[in-house]
Design an enzyme around this catalytic site. Structure first.
Site, PDB file in Angstrom:
ATOM      1  N   ASP A   1       9.044 -11.330  31.805  1.00  0.00           N
ATOM      2  CA  ASP A   1       8.288 -10.246  32.428  1.00  0.00           C
ATOM      3  C   ASP A   1       7.013 -10.016  31.621  1.00  0.00           C
ATOM      4  OD1 ASP A   1       9.110  -8.859  30.170  1.00  0.00           O
ATOM      5  OD2 ASP A   1      10.274  -7.353  31.242  1.00  0.00           O
TER       6      ASP A   1
ATOM      7  N   ARG B   1      14.720 -10.610  36.332  1.00  0.00           N
ATOM      8  CA  ARG B   1      13.801 -11.424  35.530  1.00  0.00           C
ATOM      9  C   ARG B   1      14.251 -12.877  35.484  1.00  0.00           C
ATOM     10  NH1 ARG B   1      13.609  -9.250  29.822  1.00  0.00           N
ATOM     11  NH2 ARG B   1      15.498  -8.096  30.312  1.00  0.00           N
TER      12      ARG B   1
ATOM     13  N   TYR C   1      16.560  -4.073  45.055  1.00  0.00           N
ATOM     14  CA  TYR C   1      15.296  -4.007  44.304  1.00  0.00           C
ATOM     15  C   TYR C   1      14.146  -4.516  45.164  1.00  0.00           C
ATOM     16  CZ  TYR C   1      18.323  -3.848  40.132  1.00  0.00           C
ATOM     17  OH  TYR C   1      19.276  -3.515  39.205  1.00  0.00           O
TER      18      TYR C   1
ATOM     19  N   ASP D   1      15.278  -1.957  32.838  1.00  0.00           N
ATOM     20  CA  ASP D   1      14.354  -2.336  31.770  1.00  0.00           C
ATOM     21  C   ASP D   1      13.219  -1.322  31.660  1.00  0.00           C
ATOM     22  OD1 ASP D   1      15.710  -4.667  31.073  1.00  0.00           O
ATOM     23  OD2 ASP D   1      14.621  -5.886  32.541  1.00  0.00           O
TER      24      ASP D   1
END
Length: 234
Positions: free
Chosen positions: A92, A184, A78, A50
């Site tokens: 987000d 997310r 991550y 993203d």
């Protein structure tokens, strides 16, 4: 990252890049593709990040682009930060908070314990603000016009979900997951599991398969190397 390595971009190279904040994954591909001009080379990436995320982006050139699906299918790692006590439509910071929740009674043990239900094979809905295509159009294009979008459950695997720091409303975490996992959505569902709300405020991809962010190029450093080596090639 060897700045003195001689690349053969036309034959095919795998390049590790640290995607900058607010760049799309396609922005990175475009910047590198333009640096090859007037040479016309195939350039593609193996796994979208993203715009508000940073970290490891695998870029393939030339014949190596045929292996993109293989690299894309590998496990991802991550690190990130979520904000407890609120939700946003995009899950987000792309959109402003639309709901607020009281977090005064949430204990650290509750936060750490909620991770367990998201470990293993789980199902999740992708965010409405995502790059998934339906009927040839990306979901985020529909969402930004205020249109209703039909979201379909996806099967994903979370190998590790660990809370690494709690300083409410901020909660830091580490996730190891399968291809196609939306962090997310994981964060949004995590907030619901606490009978509260949460949205993603920071995300970095630190690993894809055996490739690590520590070995990645900064975009403009790589552009300089490409332009320098192109002179040699030409």
């Amino acid at each position: 990252m060897d700045k003195h390595k001689q690349f053969n971009f036309a034959e095919g190279e795998l390049l590790l890049v640290n995607k900058p904040y607010q760049w799309t994954s396609f922005d990175v591909v475009g910047k590198l593709r333009n640096s090859f001009k007037p040479l016309k080379l195939k350039v593609g990436h193996a796994g979208t990040l993203d715009p508000l995320a940073t970290g490891l982006l695998i870029i393939c050139t030339g014949k190596m682009t045929k292996q993109i699906d293989t690299f894309q299918a590998e496990e991802k790692e991550y690190t990130g930060t979520m904000i407890l006590g609120a939700t946003t439509p995009s899950y987000d910071m792309e959109t402003a908070p639309d709901q607020q929740f009281d977090i005064s009674s949430i204990a650290d043990e509750q936060i750490k314990g909620a991770c367990k239900q998201f470990t293993g094979d789980i199902q999740q809905y992708p965010p409405a603000h995502s790059a998934i295509k339906i009927d040839g159009e990306r979901l985020y294009e529909k969402a930004r016009r205020g249109e209703e979008v039909e979201l379909r459950l996806r099967n994903v695997t979370i190998t590790q979900f660990e809370i690494t720091r709690i300083a409410l409303p901020e909660v830091d975490f580490k996730v190891v997951c399968s291809k196609g996992t939306y962090i997310r959505s994981l964060v949004n569902d995590f907030g619901k599991a606490l009978n509260n709300g949460a949205y993603l405020s920071k995300l970095t991809r630190t690993r894809s398969g055996n490739y690590k962010i520590e070995d990645a190029w900064e975009v403009m450093d790589l552009v300089d190397v490409i332009k320098g080596q192109k002179v040699i090639i030409e």
